[in-house]
Write a protein that holds these residues in place. Sequence first.
Motif, mmCIF file in Angstrom:
data_model
loop_
_atom_site.group_PDB
_atom_site.id
_atom_site.type_symbol
_atom_site.label_atom_id
_atom_site.label_comp_id
_atom_site.label_asym_id
_atom_site.label_seq_id
_atom_site.Cartn_x
_atom_site.Cartn_y
_atom_site.Cartn_z
ATOM 1 N N GLU A 3 0.867 -1.209 -0.046
ATOM 2 C CA GLU A 3 -0.003 -0.043 0.006
ATOM 3 C C GLU A 3 0.668 1.314 0.135
ATOM 4 N N TYR A 281 -5.586 4.123 -0.465
ATOM 5 C CA TYR A 281 -5.955 3.060 -0.577
ATOM 6 C C TYR A 281 -6.228 3.023 -2.214
ATOM 7 N N SER A 284 -3.081 1.820 -3.694
ATOM 8 C CA SER A 284 -3.067 0.425 -3.680
ATOM 9 C C SER A 284 -3.911 -0.044 -4.628
ATOM 10 N N PHE A 285 -5.087 0.369 -4.894
ATOM 11 C CA PHE A 285 -5.973 -0.019 -6.094
ATOM 12 C C PHE A 285 -5.566 0.291 -7.355
ATOM 13 N N SER A 288 -2.527 -2.551 -7.655
ATOM 14 C CA SER A 288 -2.922 -4.141 -7.463
ATOM 15 C C SER A 288 -3.825 -4.570 -8.848
ATOM 16 N N SER A 338 -7.862 -3.626 -1.233
ATOM 17 C CA SER A 338 -7.822 -2.225 -1.330
ATOM 18 C C SER A 338 -9.161 -1.718 -1.354
ATOM 19 N N GLN A 341 -10.653 -1.704 2.118
ATOM 20 C CA GLN A 341 -10.274 -0.434 2.830
ATOM 21 C C GLN A 341 -10.962 0.832 2.546
#
Length: 346
Positions: A3, A281, A284-285, A288, A338, A341
Amino acid sequence: MAEQKVAASALGEPLLLPGKDQAGLADDVEAQLTSYHAGASASFSRTCLNLTNAVSGIGVLSMPYAVSQGGWLSLLLFAVVGTVCCYTGTLIERCMRADGSIASYPDIGRFAFGAVGRRAIAFFMYVELYLVAISFLVLEGDNLDKLFPGASMELLGYRLHGKQLFIVLAAAVILPTTWLKNLGMLAYVSAAGLVASAALTASLSQVTLNLPSGKLYTKIAIVTTLVNPLAKYALLVAPITAAVEEKFSLQHGGAPARAAISTAILASTVVVASTVPFFGYLMSFIGSFLSVMATVLFPCLCYLKIYKADGIRRTEMVAIAGILLLGVFVAVTGTYTSLQQIISTF
């Protein structure tokens, strides 16, 4: 993927830049730079400046946070990700050589899977670049808010303060650079970004500790951290602007049409950046899901589709199968985490 977050300034907390896989972003931007019309092209040296600016300096300060979350063994993961993206980059290069009509990454998708493939790759690439552009504005707003707490200003009858104020001010500085269509002109902006990246890297002794206040190199790091996103924003949104121009047949609309489109895109990123409360977040998205799809899964799938008739070595098939399994695992687990979150923040 680890993250990514934006942290505070050197006034007592580590200053973290938004990280994403650098090799992956290089693949994205390099593929997009090749899709411009001849009038917007640049020389080889200026193209190198643009590409290097797009992928350098963004993740220098995010690595300590990633290591703190994943431990020292996460350095091994960095090496694995870098190796995988280097390999998938070579797959993209081979796919581009498969046919003379291929001039961009989305063209590879068209050649392999038809119109659906082109639209899928273009969607993931443009959405990723758009979200990264938003992350630059959030970075500027957060860091400036830490440096100048309590700042406020009235603009057009609205009282702006804190993060929102600095996002708007950063956008005002960035706006003229987004009107440049010629990549050769953008190279001058890229040169400023490269100088900032070099100064940022040189101004750090240890990136595993908080930046001490009052030191000269701390001030240099802060200033260059703020300059970096300003120099990179226009380059990342340029493919999006070009795609909108092509979609509505405005390539020959001249400077006014481009200025209107780029201004609208910038305004939309300002609105999102000012309202999204979960920047870490969001990054992170991006890493990923979008980055994995664009830089890991699609290159492998397109390569298999294009070259399966010619025969692919067994060892290469095993390697690609392993990369696909790894990519699917990261995409599924990372996206789930993600999104969970993000939902939990509401």
